[in-house]
Motif scaffolding. Structure first.
Motif, PDB file in Angstrom:
ATOM      1  N   ARG A  53       0.830  -1.215   0.000  1.00 57.47           N
ATOM      2  CA  ARG A  53       0.000   0.000   0.000  1.00 57.47           C
ATOM      3  C   ARG A  53       0.859   1.257   0.000  1.00 57.47           C
ATOM      4  O   ARG A  53       0.528   2.225  -0.690  1.00 57.47           O
ATOM      5  CB  ARG A  53      -0.941  -0.024   1.200  1.00 57.47           C
ATOM      6  CG  ARG A  53      -2.019  -1.096   1.041  1.00 57.47           C
ATOM      7  CD  ARG A  53      -2.848  -1.313   2.271  1.00 57.47           C
ATOM      8  NE  ARG A  53      -3.441  -0.053   2.702  1.00 57.47           N
ATOM      9  CZ  ARG A  53      -4.039   0.111   3.862  1.00 57.47           C
ATOM     10  NH1 ARG A  53      -4.111  -0.880   4.713  1.00 57.47           N
ATOM     11  NH2 ARG A  53      -4.570   1.261   4.179  1.00 57.47           N
ATOM     12  N   LEU A  86      -4.654  -1.523  -4.597  1.00 59.77           N
ATOM     13  CA  LEU A  86      -5.037  -1.046  -3.264  1.00 59.77           C
ATOM     14  C   LEU A  86      -6.330  -1.698  -2.780  1.00 59.77           C
ATOM     15  O   LEU A  86      -6.453  -2.059  -1.604  1.00 59.77           O
ATOM     16  CB  LEU A  86      -5.151   0.479  -3.254  1.00 59.77           C
ATOM     17  CG  LEU A  86      -3.837   1.232  -3.468  1.00 59.77           C
ATOM     18  CD1 LEU A  86      -4.088   2.736  -3.495  1.00 59.77           C
ATOM     19  CD2 LEU A  86      -2.795   0.872  -2.425  1.00 59.77           C
ATOM     20  N   GLU A  90      -6.634  -4.257   0.380  1.00 55.88           N
ATOM     21  CA  GLU A  90      -7.604  -4.018   1.453  1.00 55.88           C
ATOM     22  C   GLU A  90      -8.491  -5.247   1.675  1.00 55.88           C
ATOM     23  O   GLU A  90      -8.783  -5.601   2.815  1.00 55.88           O
ATOM     24  CB  GLU A  90      -8.452  -2.790   1.147  1.00 55.88           C
ATOM     25  CG  GLU A  90      -9.406  -2.400   2.257  1.00 55.88           C
ATOM     26  CD  GLU A  90      -8.741  -2.040   3.579  1.00 55.88           C
ATOM     27  OE1 GLU A  90      -9.457  -2.019   4.596  1.00 55.88           O
ATOM     28  OE2 GLU A  90      -7.521  -1.786   3.615  1.00 55.88           O
TER      29      GLU A  90
END
Length: 116
Positions: A53, A86, A90
């Protein structure tokens, strides 16, 4: 004693941004591979996803900068890839997904394109 300007120092440090980006991608892939082997709930997964990230956040910030010299379409495409990475990171962090294969594959494709 050497008297180098900031610009000269930065030119030397950033002489091969592509090589630095390639190295960062190699680190990401190594960390994600270790996480894949240890599982999504492992400390390795936490570290891999955090690093992924951070690096992709940096890449996307750089791609969004008007000073970036890549063609607009390439920048937009890479930002789209970054958004996907991303979101995938997540989902893995939230344990909604447990397989690191897709994120490893995409990062490998990007790494390989930087080596070329």
């Amino acid at each position: 004693m050497y008297n180098l300007s900031y610009a000269e120092v930065m030119d030397d440090l950033c002489i091969d941004d592509r090589l630095n980006e390639h190295k960062a991608m190699c680190i990401i892939i190594a960390k994600l591979t270790a996480a894949h082997e240890k599982g999504v709930r492992s400390p390795e997964a936490v570290e891999a996803l955090f690093y992924t990230r951070r690096v992709w956040g940096f890449f996307m910030e750089n791609l969004a900068d008007d000073a970036n010299q890549l063609p607009d379409e390439t920048r937009a495409n890479l930002i789209s890839v970054g958004i996907w990475v991303l979101k995938e990171a997540e989902a893995l962090r939230q344990w909604e997904r447990e397989d690191f294969s897709d994120i490893i594959e995409i990062n490998s494709i990007i790494r390989d394109s930087l080596a070329g």
